[in-house]
Design a protein around this motif. Structure first.
Motif, mmCIF file in Angstrom:
data_model
loop_
_atom_site.group_PDB
_atom_site.id
_atom_site.type_symbol
_atom_site.label_atom_id
_atom_site.label_comp_id
_atom_site.label_asym_id
_atom_site.label_seq_id
_atom_site.Cartn_x
_atom_site.Cartn_y
_atom_site.Cartn_z
ATOM 1 N N ALA A 171 36.387 31.475 16.377
ATOM 2 C CA ALA A 171 36.893 30.539 15.368
ATOM 3 C C ALA A 171 37.052 31.237 14.022
ATOM 4 C CB ALA A 171 35.946 29.350 15.242
ATOM 5 N N ASP A 172 38.181 30.987 13.366
ATOM 6 C CA ASP A 172 38.481 31.632 12.089
ATOM 7 C C ASP A 172 37.374 31.403 11.065
ATOM 8 O OD1 ASP A 172 40.913 32.280 13.307
ATOM 9 O OD2 ASP A 172 41.949 30.565 12.418
ATOM 10 N N THR A 173 36.857 30.182 11.025
ATOM 11 C CA THR A 173 35.824 29.858 10.040
ATOM 12 C C THR A 173 34.547 30.656 10.254
ATOM 13 O OG1 THR A 173 35.147 27.985 11.428
ATOM 14 C CG2 THR A 173 36.688 27.527 9.633
ATOM 15 N N GLU A 174 34.295 31.057 11.505
ATOM 16 C CA GLU A 174 33.069 31.782 11.824
ATOM 17 C C GLU A 174 33.091 33.221 11.310
ATOM 18 O OE1 GLU A 174 30.243 30.522 13.375
ATOM 19 O OE2 GLU A 174 31.273 28.633 12.981
ATOM 20 N N VAL A 175 34.280 33.734 11.040
ATOM 21 C CA VAL A 175 34.370 35.129 10.582
ATOM 22 C C VAL A 175 35.011 35.223 9.195
ATOM 23 C CG1 VAL A 175 34.418 36.105 12.902
ATOM 24 C CG2 VAL A 175 36.561 35.427 11.817
ATOM 25 N N ARG A 176 35.053 34.097 8.481
ATOM 26 C CA ARG A 176 35.710 34.096 7.169
ATOM 27 C C ARG A 176 34.922 34.888 6.127
ATOM 28 N NH1 ARG A 176 38.064 28.844 3.810
ATOM 29 N NH2 ARG A 176 38.907 30.058 2.058
ATOM 30 N N GLU A 177 33.617 34.683 6.105
ATOM 31 C CA GLU A 177 32.799 35.284 5.051
ATOM 32 C C GLU A 177 32.152 36.576 5.529
ATOM 33 O OE1 GLU A 177 32.782 34.221 2.037
ATOM 34 O OE2 GLU A 177 33.956 32.424 2.473
ATOM 35 N N PRO A 178 32.271 37.660 4.750
ATOM 36 C CA PRO A 178 31.628 38.912 5.122
ATOM 37 C C PRO A 178 30.116 38.841 4.959
ATOM 38 C CG PRO A 178 32.622 39.101 2.949
ATOM 39 C CD PRO A 178 33.019 37.757 3.481
ATOM 40 N N GLY A 179 29.425 39.727 5.654
ATOM 41 C CA GLY A 179 27.986 39.795 5.469
ATOM 42 C C GLY A 179 27.194 39.656 6.750
ATOM 43 N N GLN A 180 25.893 39.439 6.603
ATOM 44 C CA GLN A 180 24.978 39.505 7.721
ATOM 45 C C GLN A 180 25.239 38.435 8.770
ATOM 46 O OE1 GLN A 180 22.796 42.126 7.928
ATOM 47 N NE2 GLN A 180 22.706 41.438 10.061
ATOM 48 N N GLN A 181 25.638 37.240 8.344
ATOM 49 C CA GLN A 181 25.893 36.187 9.322
ATOM 50 C C GLN A 181 27.032 36.575 10.264
ATOM 51 O OE1 GLN A 181 26.198 32.253 7.658
ATOM 52 N NE2 GLN A 181 26.971 31.338 9.550
ATOM 53 N N ARG A 182 28.081 37.179 9.717
ATOM 54 C CA ARG A 182 29.195 37.615 10.544
ATOM 55 C C ARG A 182 28.776 38.781 11.440
ATOM 56 N NH1 ARG A 182 34.962 38.771 7.668
ATOM 57 N NH2 ARG A 182 33.904 40.624 6.848
#
Length: 302
Positions: A239-250
């Motif tokens: 899902a696009d929203t799942e990889v929108r923000e850079p960082g540890q969660q991604r």
């Protein structure tokens, strides 16, 4: 786990308000950069007008786009996420696929599904059959495409499509044939079609937990026809929203998707900004998750 990226076409609004020439130049730049960054594959959508609502904004056609991207890249695999079977006669789809495989020197993969975006079907004059009929049509199309990618002439009499001694030359470069990917989450019809015809099943917008469950169903569908489940690759368009923000969660998400045994993940980081730094940032997080090979200096390319 391999990592592929979708290349902007405008379908999700990433080129709203852009000049078409400038948008196309950016598409080419991002395709070149994605290869330099070390991504395994590049993908495009097969749609005609924007989502969620059709607007008078840019959406580049998919086969034309891939033909061009094949000429400006050298290594990456290329393909659709995924072809809408109802938009083209299946013999034509096979012919297009075969030609792009030659243009790309054997890098094309044919992703295909039943289609869903009703407004496009109706606006372009295709009608919009109910889901069972669209899936049955997909089955006929896969039968014809499979036959046309193999040696000899193709003959098949299906309810929704037919070919009679159809010649398809050249058939592409890859042997024994161009890889086929069936896209969709349906556990009954879609997964049985994948088990019968495909080299890969592409799931869409599912959590890691859901992917594990669906992979188990896909393996069962293979076993039903005495196919070794290990021969069906599994991929996910995350899902696009799942990889929108850079960082540890991604980074953690990418790591989790590798842990569950996916063969490939495809993401669209530039949906929210068709910019070089957005794509480079995603590559950085992929590297942090241990997924991309190559020199880190390539991250700054573009």
């Amino acid at each position: 786990m391999q990592v592929g990226v979708l290349i902007p076409q405008g379908w999700k609004g990433e080129y709203d308000g852009w000049d078409p020439g400038a948008a196309w130049s950016r598409t080419v730049e991002l395709a070149r950069q994605a290869e330099e960054l070390g991504f395994e594959s590049e993908w495009v959508f097969d749609h005609f007008t924007t989502v969620p609502e059709p607007t008078d904004e840019i959406t580049f056609e998919s086969f034309s786009t891939l033909s061009a991207l094949a000429m400006v890249t050298e290594r990456v695999r290329i393909g659709h996420m995924v072809v809408c079977s109802g938009f083209r006669n299946p013999a034509l789809t096979a012919k297009l696929a075969s030609t792009i495989d030659v243009i790309s020197n054997g890098r094309f993969e044919l992703g295909i599904g039943a289609g869903w975006k009703e407004d496009e079907w109706l606006a372009y004059g295709y009608g919009f059959p109910p889901t069972p009929e669209r899936l049955a049509q997909l089955g006929d199309h896969l039968e014809i495409i499979s036959r046309m990618l193999m040696p000899g002439r193709a003959t098949f009499e299906g309810q929704y499509a037919q070919v009679r001694g159809a010649i398809n030359e050249p058939k592409g470069i890859q042997k024994p044939r161009i890889p086929i990917i069936v896209g969709g989450n349906g556990p009954n019809v879609t997964m049985r079609l994948a088990a019968r015809f495909a080299d890969e099943l592409n799931l869409v917008f599912r959590s890691p937990e859901s992917v594990v469950e669906l992979m188990g169903v896909a393996r069962q569908r293979c076993e039903e026809i005495d196919r070794d489940p290990a021969t069906l690759r599994m991929s996910l368009y995350v899902a696009d929203t799942e990889v929108r923000e850079p960082g540890q969660q991604r980074i953690d998400l990418l790591g989790r998707l590798e842990e569950i045994g996916l063969d490939r993940v495809v993401a669209f980081p530039t949906r929210y900004g068709a910019e070089h730094d957005v794509q480079a940032s995603f590559a950085e997080d992929c590297r942090a998750a241990g997924l991309l090979a190559g020199d880190r200096s390539a991250v700054a390319a573009g």
